[in-house]
Design a protein around this motif. Structure first.
Motif, PDB file in Angstrom:
ATOM      1  N   ILE B 158      10.746  58.467  39.910  1.00  0.00           N
ATOM      2  CA  ILE B 158      10.528  59.683  39.126  1.00  0.00           C
ATOM      3  C   ILE B 158       9.318  59.427  38.234  1.00  0.00           C
ATOM      4  O   ILE B 158       9.247  58.401  37.550  1.00  0.00           O
ATOM      5  CB  ILE B 158      11.753  60.028  38.267  1.00  0.00           C
ATOM      6  N   TYR B 159       8.348  60.336  38.275  1.00  0.00           N
ATOM      7  CA  TYR B 159       7.208  60.274  37.373  1.00  0.00           C
ATOM      8  C   TYR B 159       7.379  61.348  36.310  1.00  0.00           C
ATOM      9  O   TYR B 159       7.570  62.521  36.650  1.00  0.00           O
ATOM     10  CB  TYR B 159       5.896  60.512  38.125  1.00  0.00           C
ATOM     11  N   ILE B 160       7.331  60.936  35.039  1.00  0.00           N
ATOM     12  CA  ILE B 160       7.450  61.890  33.940  1.00  0.00           C
ATOM     13  C   ILE B 160       6.097  62.000  33.251  1.00  0.00           C
ATOM     14  O   ILE B 160       5.454  60.993  32.945  1.00  0.00           O
ATOM     15  CB  ILE B 160       8.543  61.450  32.949  1.00  0.00           C
ATOM     16  N   LYS B 166       7.502  67.360  31.933  1.00  0.00           N
ATOM     17  CA  LYS B 166       7.570  67.678  33.359  1.00  0.00           C
ATOM     18  C   LYS B 166       7.717  66.388  34.168  1.00  0.00           C
ATOM     19  O   LYS B 166       7.373  65.314  33.683  1.00  0.00           O
ATOM     20  CB  LYS B 166       6.285  68.402  33.802  1.00  0.00           C
ATOM     21  N   GLY B 167       8.181  66.546  35.407  1.00  0.00           N
ATOM     22  CA  GLY B 167       8.308  65.347  36.226  1.00  0.00           C
ATOM     23  C   GLY B 167       8.468  65.672  37.700  1.00  0.00           C
ATOM     24  O   GLY B 167       8.765  66.810  38.073  1.00  0.00           O
ATOM     25  N   THR B 168       8.237  64.667  38.509  1.00  0.00           N
ATOM     26  CA  THR B 168       8.354  64.816  39.954  1.00  0.00           C
ATOM     27  C   THR B 168       9.178  63.657  40.510  1.00  0.00           C
ATOM     28  O   THR B 168       8.998  62.508  40.103  1.00  0.00           O
ATOM     29  CB  THR B 168       6.965  64.828  40.620  1.00  0.00           C
ATOM     30  N   LEU B 169      10.073  63.996  41.412  1.00  0.00           N
ATOM     31  CA  LEU B 169      10.884  62.991  42.104  1.00  0.00           C
ATOM     32  C   LEU B 169      10.299  62.771  43.493  1.00  0.00           C
ATOM     33  O   LEU B 169       9.964  63.743  44.178  1.00  0.00           O
ATOM     34  CB  LEU B 169      12.325  63.509  42.237  1.00  0.00           C
ATOM     35  N   TRP B 186      20.603  64.655  39.542  1.00  0.00           N
ATOM     36  CA  TRP B 186      21.322  64.848  38.276  1.00  0.00           C
ATOM     37  C   TRP B 186      20.594  64.139  37.152  1.00  0.00           C
ATOM     38  O   TRP B 186      20.207  62.978  37.273  1.00  0.00           O
ATOM     39  CB  TRP B 186      22.761  64.313  38.396  1.00  0.00           C
ATOM     40  N   LEU B 187      20.422  64.875  36.051  1.00  0.00           N
ATOM     41  CA  LEU B 187      19.782  64.347  34.842  1.00  0.00           C
ATOM     42  C   LEU B 187      20.922  64.072  33.860  1.00  0.00           C
ATOM     43  O   LEU B 187      21.728  64.967  33.576  1.00  0.00           O
ATOM     44  CB  LEU B 187      18.821  65.379  34.259  1.00  0.00           C
ATOM     45  N   ILE B 188      21.003  62.843  33.361  1.00  0.00           N
ATOM     46  CA  ILE B 188      22.210  62.425  32.649  1.00  0.00           C
ATOM     47  C   ILE B 188      21.898  62.101  31.184  1.00  0.00           C
ATOM     48  O   ILE B 188      20.944  61.367  30.881  1.00  0.00           O
ATOM     49  CB  ILE B 188      22.835  61.194  33.350  1.00  0.00           C
ATOM     50  N   LEU B 189      22.715  62.669  30.302  1.00  0.00           N
ATOM     51  CA  LEU B 189      22.593  62.402  28.859  1.00  0.00           C
ATOM     52  C   LEU B 189      23.977  62.528  28.237  1.00  0.00           C
ATOM     53  O   LEU B 189      24.669  63.531  28.464  1.00  0.00           O
ATOM     54  CB  LEU B 189      21.635  63.422  28.219  1.00  0.00           C
ATOM     55  N   ASP B 190      24.363  61.536  27.479  1.00  0.00           N
ATOM     56  CA  ASP B 190      25.666  61.552  26.801  1.00  0.00           C
ATOM     57  C   ASP B 190      26.805  61.838  27.775  1.00  0.00           C
ATOM     58  O   ASP B 190      27.741  62.589  27.464  1.00  0.00           O
ATOM     59  CB  ASP B 190      25.670  62.614  25.684  1.00  0.00           C
ATOM     60  N   GLY B 191      26.703  61.310  28.968  1.00  0.00           N
ATOM     61  CA  GLY B 191      27.757  61.481  29.953  1.00  0.00           C
ATOM     62  C   GLY B 191      27.747  62.831  30.658  1.00  0.00           C
ATOM     63  O   GLY B 191      28.523  63.062  31.577  1.00  0.00           O
ATOM     64  N   SER B 213      14.016  71.455  34.702  1.00  0.00           N
ATOM     65  CA  SER B 213      14.827  71.144  33.527  1.00  0.00           C
ATOM     66  C   SER B 213      14.392  71.998  32.350  1.00  0.00           C
ATOM     67  O   SER B 213      13.200  72.129  32.082  1.00  0.00           O
ATOM     68  CB  SER B 213      14.679  69.660  33.173  1.00  0.00           C
ATOM     69  N   ASP B 214      15.372  72.574  31.648  1.00  0.00           N
ATOM     70  CA  ASP B 214      15.050  73.335  30.441  1.00  0.00           C
ATOM     71  C   ASP B 214      14.740  72.394  29.289  1.00  0.00           C
ATOM     72  O   ASP B 214      14.140  72.792  28.306  1.00  0.00           O
ATOM     73  CB  ASP B 214      16.237  74.233  30.044  1.00  0.00           C
ATOM     74  N   ARG B 215      15.197  71.173  29.417  1.00  0.00           N
ATOM     75  CA  ARG B 215      15.051  70.200  28.344  1.00  0.00           C
ATOM     76  C   ARG B 215      13.969  69.192  28.753  1.00  0.00           C
ATOM     77  O   ARG B 215      13.838  68.886  29.932  1.00  0.00           O
ATOM     78  CB  ARG B 215      16.393  69.480  28.197  1.00  0.00           C
ATOM     79  N   PRO B 216      13.194  68.647  27.800  1.00  0.00           N
ATOM     80  CA  PRO B 216      12.182  67.650  28.191  1.00  0.00           C
ATOM     81  C   PRO B 216      12.824  66.482  28.950  1.00  0.00           C
ATOM     82  O   PRO B 216      13.882  65.985  28.558  1.00  0.00           O
ATOM     83  CB  PRO B 216      11.614  67.177  26.849  1.00  0.00           C
ATOM     84  N   LEU B 217      12.179  66.045  29.997  1.00  0.00           N
ATOM     85  CA  LEU B 217      12.768  64.988  30.841  1.00  0.00           C
ATOM     86  C   LEU B 217      12.868  63.652  30.107  1.00  0.00           C
ATOM     87  O   LEU B 217      13.689  62.812  30.434  1.00  0.00           O
ATOM     88  CB  LEU B 217      11.937  64.822  32.119  1.00  0.00           C
ATOM     89  N   ARG B 218      12.028  63.483  29.087  1.00  0.00           N
ATOM     90  CA  ARG B 218      12.075  62.212  28.358  1.00  0.00           C
ATOM     91  C   ARG B 218      13.400  62.037  27.622  1.00  0.00           C
ATOM     92  O   ARG B 218      13.738  60.936  27.194  1.00  0.00           O
ATOM     93  CB  ARG B 218      10.919  62.133  27.358  1.00  0.00           C
ATOM     94  N   ASP B 219      14.153  63.139  27.438  1.00  0.00           N
ATOM     95  CA  ASP B 219      15.416  63.054  26.699  1.00  0.00           C
ATOM     96  C   ASP B 219      16.526  62.371  27.500  1.00  0.00           C
ATOM     97  O   ASP B 219      17.490  61.878  26.930  1.00  0.00           O
ATOM     98  CB  ASP B 219      15.917  64.460  26.317  1.00  0.00           C
ATOM     99  N   PHE B 220      16.396  62.371  28.834  1.00  0.00           N
ATOM    100  CA  PHE B 220      17.507  61.889  29.656  1.00  0.00           C
ATOM    101  C   PHE B 220      17.482  60.363  29.778  1.00  0.00           C
ATOM    102  O   PHE B 220      16.416  59.749  29.794  1.00  0.00           O
ATOM    103  CB  PHE B 220      17.471  62.545  31.041  1.00  0.00           C
ATOM    104  N   VAL B 221      18.682  59.789  29.876  1.00  0.00           N
ATOM    105  CA  VAL B 221      18.764  58.325  29.871  1.00  0.00           C
ATOM    106  C   VAL B 221      19.123  57.754  31.241  1.00  0.00           C
ATOM    107  O   VAL B 221      19.044  56.555  31.443  1.00  0.00           O
ATOM    108  CB  VAL B 221      19.790  57.824  28.831  1.00  0.00           C
ATOM    109  N   ALA B 222      19.578  58.579  32.148  1.00  0.00           N
ATOM    110  CA  ALA B 222      19.891  58.087  33.493  1.00  0.00           C
ATOM    111  C   ALA B 222      19.711  59.224  34.495  1.00  0.00           C
ATOM    112  O   ALA B 222      19.691  60.404  34.125  1.00  0.00           O
ATOM    113  CB  ALA B 222      21.322  57.549  33.540  1.00  0.00           C
ATOM    114  N   PHE B 223      19.554  58.833  35.761  1.00  0.00           N
ATOM    115  CA  PHE B 223      19.311  59.805  36.821  1.00  0.00           C
ATOM    116  C   PHE B 223      20.099  59.391  38.059  1.00  0.00           C
ATOM    117  O   PHE B 223      20.258  58.191  38.318  1.00  0.00           O
ATOM    118  CB  PHE B 223      17.823  59.861  37.180  1.00  0.00           C
ATOM    119  N   GLY B 224      20.616  60.354  38.788  1.00  0.00           N
ATOM    120  CA  GLY B 224      21.342  60.040  40.015  1.00  0.00           C
ATOM    121  C   GLY B 224      21.139  61.148  41.041  1.00  0.00           C
ATOM    122  O   GLY B 224      20.816  62.285  40.686  1.00  0.00           O
TER     123      GLY B 224
END
Lengths: 184, 246
Positions: B158-160, B166-169, B186-191, B213-224
């Motif tokens: 993933i490039y952010i 913004k980002g591309t997978l 899946w963009l994962i934050l706080d479970g 994503s409606d939220r900035p991608l830098r906010d997420f802590v995990a991806f699946g």
């Protein structure tokens, strides 16, 4: 982005990634401009063609098929066709500027800051050496065909040569280039 | 096609590759090529020779300002969405509702303040762990996804973008699915898991996707990435094939 290969950049561009387009431009703007300038011989017109080529890439990146051609081949075919179309559309087929081939010359090592850049430089020298090894009369007809998009008949008319002579020189030039590029 | 014609066409092929034949001759070559594999091979060789000639064009450079013109032109053009959005749950709202409830009671205000500080600190820590030091030559963040037991050969990245918005997978070697299934990011934050897009891969398993994503991608802590019914799911239901965990 700088670490991605050309096909990966095209994938990103197909998803409207501006940074990827900027990177592709940085890699190939001189190559695209060089062919455009060699065809039209005018700086402003060559810049417009270069701009057109990259905008077309921006719009059509999703149609690129890696199995059909390398990205550089795709780019330079578009650039050459656009430039020759410009000449035809404006009905200007000038012999005003000379359309010689580039000579082999040592390139500064600073230009080759990646393995891929070094490979491209070697490839460039290899092709230039092969073209430079052709007799002058073959280089001349080849340049009119490649940079002007002239047909056999148009070359014969421009150089006031028999049609059969032109056909023989073009065929001979291409046969010889094939051998030289296969040997080197 | 008779042998004599074949011999004539073979002679034409170098000039055909250059585009130097007159229209009638070019038409005859095209017609012959449709049925002659030997001439198709010959054309491939001469097309490569013709394509290489661009490298012998004299070197020339455009004005430095041309890149600015290009970028301005593309920014002025509309960019259609790459993929349909999938409905998603709102993020973080339950936690903030709980904290606001706590803060309404004076004796719990110190506890609410401590919880908020702890959340901010842990998010910062998680973000640092999830995002290794960026490459010096690029301000883009690169996040590597690794294949699970379901797809051990699969890889992804993933490039952010520099601004984190913004980002591309890009995925490779993912197995091609049947028509009734698709992959979902899946963009994962706080479970909580939010959809970043639904996609299919061709036979070679290679695909790229602009992440939604409606939220900035830098906010997420995990991806699946999981296998879901075609069209995607509100939350993950199928096997996970690629992941980036702390």
């Amino acid at each position: 982005v700088p670490q991605l290969n050309d096909s990966e950049l095209i994938d990103l561009i197909a998803h409207h990634n501006e940074a990827a387009l900027g990177e592709l431009y940085d890699r190939y703007n001189r190559l695209v401009f060089s062919i455009a300038f060699a065809v039209v011989g005018e700086h402003g017109a060559a810049e417009e063609i270069t701009l057109d080529v990259f905008i077309r890439i921006w719009q059509k990146a999703g149609t690129y098929r890696a199995e059909k051609a390398r990205v550089t081949t795709w780019l330079t075919r578009i650039a050459r066709n656009r430039a020759i179309d410009t000449l035809r559309r404006e009905e200007v087929r000038p012999l005003k500027h000379s359309i010689g081939w580039a000579h082999v010359s040592p390139e500064p090592a600073s230009d080759h800051n990646t393995e891929s850049a070094a490979h491209n430089a070697m490839e460039r020298q290899r092709v230039r050496a092969a073209v430079g090894a052709l007799p002058d009369e073959q280089q001349e007809v080849l340049s009119l065909a490649y940079f002007r998009g002239y047909t056999h008949r148009e070359i014969a008319s421009a150089l006031d040569l028999p049609l059969g002579t032109v056909k023989g020189r073009i065929r001979g030039a291409m046969h010889r280039l094939r051998s030289l590029l296969e040997e080197s | 096609m008779r042998d004599a014609d074949h011999e004539t066409i073979v002679e034409f092929i170098p000039a055909y590759a250059l585009g130097a034949l007159d229209p009638e001759e070019a038409g005859a070559v095209r017609q012959h090529l449709a049925t002659c594999s030997g001439c198709q091979d010959e054309l491939a060789v001469y097309a490569a020779v013709a394509d290489s000639l661009v490298l012998a064009a004299p070197d020339a450079s455009p004005s430095p300002s041309l890149k600015d013109r290009l970028m301005a032109e593309v920014q002025a053009r509309p960019t259609p969405d790459a993929a349909a959005r999938v409905p998603r749950a709102s993020l973080g709202q339950p936690i903030w509702a709980l904290l606001q409830g706590l803060a309404a009671w004076p004796r719990w205000r110190p506890v609410a303040a401590i919880v908020i500080l702890a959340l901010v600190a842990s998010n910062l820590l998680l973000w640092r762990q999830a995002n290794p030091t960026p490459d010096q030559s690029s301000s883009w963040r690169r996040i590597t996804l690794t294949g699970t037991e379901e797809a051990p050969e699969a890889t992804g990245v993933i490039y952010i973008s520099e601004d984190g918005q913004k980002g591309t997978l890009i995925v490779d070697r993912l197995p091609q699915l049947g028509a009734d299934q698709q992959y979902q990011l899946w963009l994962i934050l706080d479970g909580q898991r939010t959809s970043g897009g639904v996609f299919s891969v061709p036979g070679d398993g290679y695909f790229s996707l602009r992440i939604q994503s409606d939220r900035p991608l830098r906010d997420f802590v995990a991806f699946g990435i999981t296998i879901e019914p075609a069209g995607g799911s509100p939350g993950p239901t199928g096997a996970r094939v690629l992941e980036h965990n702390l």
